[in-house]
Design an enzyme around this catalytic site. Sequence first.
Site, short mmCIF file in Angstrom:
data_model
loop_
_atom_site.label_atom_id
_atom_site.label_comp_id
_atom_site.label_asym_id
_atom_site.label_seq_id
_atom_site.Cartn_x
_atom_site.Cartn_y
_atom_site.Cartn_z
N ASP A 55 0.83 -1.22 0.00
CA ASP A 55 0.00 0.00 0.00
C ASP A 55 0.86 1.27 0.00
O ASP A 55 0.71 2.14 0.87
CB ASP A 55 -0.93 0.02 1.22
N GLU A 241 -11.48 -0.70 -3.17
CA GLU A 241 -10.77 0.01 -2.10
C GLU A 241 -9.67 0.90 -2.69
O GLU A 241 -9.57 1.07 -3.91
CB GLU A 241 -10.15 -1.01 -1.14
#
Length: 358
Positions: A55, A241
Amino acid sequence: MHPSHNSMRENSKKLRRQCLLVATILLASCTQPSVDCTLSPNIADPTSTTSPIHDPSLINANGSYYVYSSSDLGSFYQSDNLREWRLGGQVFDALPDWLVQQIPNADHIGAPDLAFYNGQYLYFYQSHISNTCDAATGLATNKSLDPKSKDYKWVDRGLILRSKPYYTDINIYCGNESATFNAIDAHFFVDPEQTPWLVFGSTIGGIKLVELDPLTLKPPPNPEFITLAQRFLLQDDPIIEAPHLRYRNGYYYLFLSFNHCCLAADTRYHVRVGRSRNITGPYFDAQHWPLYFGGGTPLITGDGDYIGTGHSDLFSERGHDWLVHHAKRPAEDYRAYLQIRKLRWLSNGWPSLCTNAT
């Protein structure tokens, strides 16, 4: 009185149109796409310390590059050239007290987002209980990102967003008194009118947008949560997401990731994009399908020996844009690596990672 035959025929036609619309939505949402082209090469050297990085969020601060990653306590990495990377340290020495009070079983600092705003660096982060939407987003600030600077000191500003399960026995249906959402994967964005926003969220509740108070960087009382994108939930892999925004030439571009990030060989995690003339939407993909109904144009769905090419960030410097994301290497037990690729803008205004696209 019985309805007329004409009325019955009209109702039947309306029902067929509604069924066709629903079927089309389901098919569009369930399709597994691929990007078949020669991709812009990854410039992050995998022989340097580009793993484990999950991420990633990339920022330039005073000529040095920093990538922040999900980890136990918020690890970050440094580079002088975007290619060779080294471990720099971690943001926290321990999980913040407020986070432990809110979520006693919290065990990580995840999905970081870095920005520079009003003379300070912002570090949005989240933590959640795995496979639930019991989650919280926090904020820390710093005057410098250089650990050697006398001004280097992270100051935690506490809770920004909190999503709690509505029912004790259903931990995937969450939000607050204002809306249903998952308080993860927050991205800070300032529009051309200098209004600060937070785009965030995940599968339950979809991708949300909320305006922030410019002083506290928290949502104001009774905020409006706007749904920008969502997917049909009753499919095998409905996850959506990792949103982030970019404004360019009159359009707001919404980047996001589809599917589960971490299913070993079954991972189909990838990046998509849509755009809108207004920050609040509606957003459409290049085929004019709304992101509100599962749309999104694929940007990258894999890279040779790597899968799970997702959870992206957009880094801009000297007129060039770079898509920053992680990718999993099956040969190393799906270890996550940092990847950085030049993003091109096509003549039709859409972004692409394909080297031969025009």
